[in-house]
Structure formats: C-alpha cells, structure tokens
Scaffold this active site. Structure first.
Site, mmCIF file in Angstrom:
data_model
loop_
_atom_site.group_PDB
_atom_site.id
_atom_site.type_symbol
_atom_site.label_atom_id
_atom_site.label_comp_id
_atom_site.label_asym_id
_atom_site.label_seq_id
_atom_site.Cartn_x
_atom_site.Cartn_y
_atom_site.Cartn_z
ATOM 1 C CB SER A 208 2.666 -1.083 11.446
ATOM 2 O OG SER A 208 1.982 -0.197 10.590
ATOM 3 C CE LYS A 209 9.215 2.229 13.121
ATOM 4 N NZ LYS A 209 9.774 1.690 14.028
ATOM 5 N NE ARG A 210 3.090 0.756 6.699
ATOM 6 C CZ ARG A 210 4.157 0.107 7.160
ATOM 7 N NH1 ARG A 210 5.307 0.715 7.246
ATOM 8 N NH2 ARG A 210 4.070 -1.160 7.525
ATOM 9 C CG ASP A 211 -1.692 0.666 12.060
ATOM 10 O OD1 ASP A 211 -2.438 0.641 11.071
ATOM 11 O OD2 ASP A 211 -1.060 -0.317 12.476
#
Ligand code: GLU
Length: 452
Positions: A208-211
């Site tokens: 995800s974008k947060r990884d």
C-alpha cells in the site's frame, strides 16, 4: 492488424505508487514492443479527491522513469483532451446514445445503466479465460451530475481507440461492467491483461501507499537510478524466460510480451532493488556518477539538517576534490545515499574517531611508535600517486621488519576516524599532505597522551 494503442490511466488522488509505475511501464513496454502508441489519460473526474500537485507528481515520475507518452497531457494528440475533467461533452454525447437505445435510465436523480445480465467472458492476456455476470443495473452518472468511473473509463477507451487494456488486477472485478458497456455501445472489446498485484515485502497483503518503498518520489530522492528501478520493475511480474536480471531496456522491449507476465503475485524485495541499483551504479561513467552524487548532496543541503549533526557541505569544496572523492566511493558504496557517511571526513576536520575501532587498533603492537614512524616517512613522501605513497610506507615497514598493516590501520584511523573506506594510499593521496600531516599529528597527541 491495426496498430496497438494502450493507455495508462492514473487518477491523481495520491502520490505515484510503485504499482502504478509498474502498470505504466508494462503498457509502455507493450507499446514499444509492438510499435504501438502509448497514451496517458488522467482520470480526474473525482473532483474532491484530485489535486494539481499530484498531476505534476505523475508527469515527473513518468518522465524520470523514461516512460515517454505518445499522446496525452503536455504532448497532445488526435484524441484529446486527455484529462477526463475536460471531456464532459464527449460523455454527454455517449450518454445520449445509451438513453436513446434504452440502455440507460434515470432514477432518483442518478442515471443507471441497464445490464444485459449475460455472462461476460474475456480471454485475459495474462489470466486466461475469466467469466463474471453482472446482476444489478449500476449508476453511471451520480445525482449531482458527475459521471462514474466505469462509464468514463469505457467511453474513453472507445473514443481513444484503445486496443489493449493493461491494468492492475484490482480492476479485474470491474471488467464485467466494462464489457457490458462496450457491447451496449456496439464497440469491439479491447484485449484485457490484468497484472498481478505487488505484495509487500513482509507478510501477506498488497503493497500500500504507506509501505516503505511504495512511492516513486522516494526513490528519486534517495538517488536510486531510474534505469535500475525500471529494470527492477520489469522483473516484478515478468521475466525473460531465463534467469537474467540486469538487462538493457532495449532487450526487454524486444522480449516483453503479455503471455510472459506471471499469473502469480510478485513480492516486492527491497534488497533485490538495492542490488540491482548497485550493479547500475558501479557501471556509470565517471561524469554521470559524480552528477548523481552532486544532485544527491544538493537535495540533502536543501532539506532539513539532521538533528544535532554539524552540517557538512561537500558542494562547497573544490569540484575537482569532490569528484575524486565520489569516484573513490563509486566501487565501494552500494547506494548514493551512503556517500555522505562514507565521505564525511574528507570534508571536515571535525570528524569523530570511532571508539570501537580505536580500541581495536590501539590494542595491537605499538601503534604510537608506528604512528611516529609514519609521520616521519610521510613528511617527505611524494603524494602524487598511490604507488609512490605505497612504496614509501612499504619501505618503512621493510626497514622495521613489520607488515604494511601495522602502519595502515593506525594511519587510517588517524586520518579518517574509521576502518572502512577507500584504499589507504588513495585516501592519503586525495586528502593530500596538508590535511594528512596535521591529522596524524593531532591523533598522535591524543594517543600519546599529549607527549610527542
Ligand atoms: N483510473 C484507474 C486507476 O487509477 C484506471 C483504471 C484502468 O486502467 O482501467 O486505477
């Protein structure tokens, strides 16, 4: 066969993600492989979530990766405009057609699409045969008047003459809605190819974008080479059919095809990327390497200073000195972002002495005596080449019946504060006598308890 036309259709609702980059890349590769056209289309109908800043991120990231588009924003083309927010008239005209044929109707302010209810079968270029049946009419224009993704996506694919839809597997479940729409317009279906997801490095689940490692901008900032990242992304779900990894892009373009894309999900592997990047870094021509380093230090200087750390500014140094140092680092460091730590002592007299290394070096033999001898030898040595310096220290060691290491370890500690770095003699040469001699003296003063 007519010319292949593929498109990359991002929504500017967030930063440019590694999954998006790979989707763009596979489309680009397919276009280049087939001599087709690569279209960039911006799916920005969701006004509330879009931002102009994200658009720049998309353009800059694609350009940085070298994924040039043949039609789209900034370059134009015969099927524009290429931003959905500017295509309202086209959507209205297409909606008229569905209204006229009875395939769209209004209910409570929204416009619904009347499904056929027939099984929707596609021969996916990657997944093979996929069948799914829509069971409910669905909204194509919201009550506020804004058209829905499924509708504009298909209208544009028709209007832009898209022949192949290559996109993330997360859209596979939308495809039956899309094929319903294509058929309702009497348009031929494109070839679909749904690319498997990218799994995060550790554990289950999609990246995800947060990884960590998810954002393309992040790689750019860290000094990862775009060629290396592109090569890495190619292998995230595709392989040349043998074990090759580092490959020239032209070769990948020649070999890339949809059946070669894996059906299983690809796992993101930061170590593999780091290794790939390193294989590209060591091969960079000197000028290009120095430029990468320069750009990296410039970005660092523009950013916030590290907490508590005195700011070292290598770009303020003589450019020839800077260049030599960076080139010493080239075969040694794995990443551009390691250069500041690797080279810091070249640019400041205020470098620390690593206490662990010091303890180790000072515990063996008589380092203070060796240091005195080294100082005497370097007082008259010729600093013009690694070889002359090495010969001088070699002669000293031979005279004393000692090994080169007896001088190198303590000498390196004194002039750099550490035990890692380029060859000792390169280190001495590049630092030069005017830095080396005072450093040795200073270290001797502390090591010998002030007595020289
Ligand atoms: N705008 C969609 C997305 O960003 C594109 C879908 C498609 O490629 O058809 O996921």
């Amino acid at each position: 066969m007519s010319q292949v036309r593929v498109r990359f259709a991002p929504s500017p609702t967030g930063f440019f993600h590694i999954g998006s980059a790979r989707t763009a890349l596979f489309n680009w590769l397919y276009a280049r492989h087939t001599g087709g056209v690569f279209v960039l289309r911006i799916e920005d109908t969701d006004q509330a979530r879009n931002s102009e800043a994200f658009l720049d991120v998309i353009y800059n990231s694609l350009s940085w990766l070298g994924l040039n588009w043949d039609e789209g924003p900034r370059v134009g083309g015969a099927h524009g405009p290429y931003r959905q927010s500017e295509r309202g008239d086209i959507y209205r005209a297409y909606l008229e057609k569905l209204m006229a044929s009875g395939r769209a109707y209004e209910k409570e302010g929204a416009v619904f699409f009347r499904i056929s209810g027939e099984p929707q079968v596609i021969e996916d270029g990657i997944r093979g045969r996929v069948e799914r049946t829509e069971e409910k009419d669905f909204v194509i224009v919201r009550s506020g008047g804004s058209p829905v993704f499924h509708f504009v996506n298909v209208v544009d694919d028709i209007a832009m003459g898209i022949t192949h839809v290559i996109r993330g597997e997360d859209h596979l479940s939308n495809t039956s809605k899309h094929t319903e729409l294509f058929k309702a317009f009497g348009a031929p279906l494109p070839v679909y190819a749904h690319i498997p997801l990218i799994l995060k490095q550790n554990g289950p689940g999609k990246m995800s974008k947060r990884d960590q490692g998810a954002l393309i901008e992040e790689y750019q900032r860290r000094g990862i080479l775009p060629e290396a990242l592109v090569n890495f992304l190619c292998l995230l779900g595709w392989n040349p059919g043998d074990n090759r990894e580092k490959m020239p892009l032209a070769e990948i373009v020649r070999l890339f095809d949809l059946p070669g894309v894996n059906q299983s999900n690809a796992r993101f592997d930061e170590k593999k990327l780091a290794h790939m990047n390193w294989t590209y870094l060591v091969e960079l021509p000197p000028d290009a390497y120095v430029e990468q380093a320069r750009a990296y230090f410039a970005r660092l200087a523009a950013g916030p200073a590290a907490e508590g750390a005195a700011r070292i500014d290598p770009l303020a140094a003589d450019p020839a000195y800077f260049r030599e140092i960076m080139l010493l680092g080239q075969p040694k460091v794995k990443a551009i972002e390691e250069l500041p730590a690797y080279t810091a002592y070249f640019f400041t007299e205020d470098f620390g002495i690593d206490p662990k290394v010091r303890e180790k070096v000072m515990a063996k033999g008589d380092p203070v005596a060796r240091l005195r001898e080294l100082i005497a030898t370097l007082a008259t040595a010729d600093f013009s080449s690694d070889a002359t310096l090495e010969a001088a220290v070699q002669a000293l060691a031979a005279r004393q019946g000692l090994g080169l290491g007896d001088y190198v370890h303590v000498g390196r500690l004194a002039v750099s504060g550490t035990n890692v770095g380029p060859s000792f003699f390169s280190l001495l040469r590049v630092l030069g006598p005017d830095r080396v001699r005072p450093r040795l003296d200073r270290f001797l003063a502390t090591a010998a308890g002030g007595s020289i």
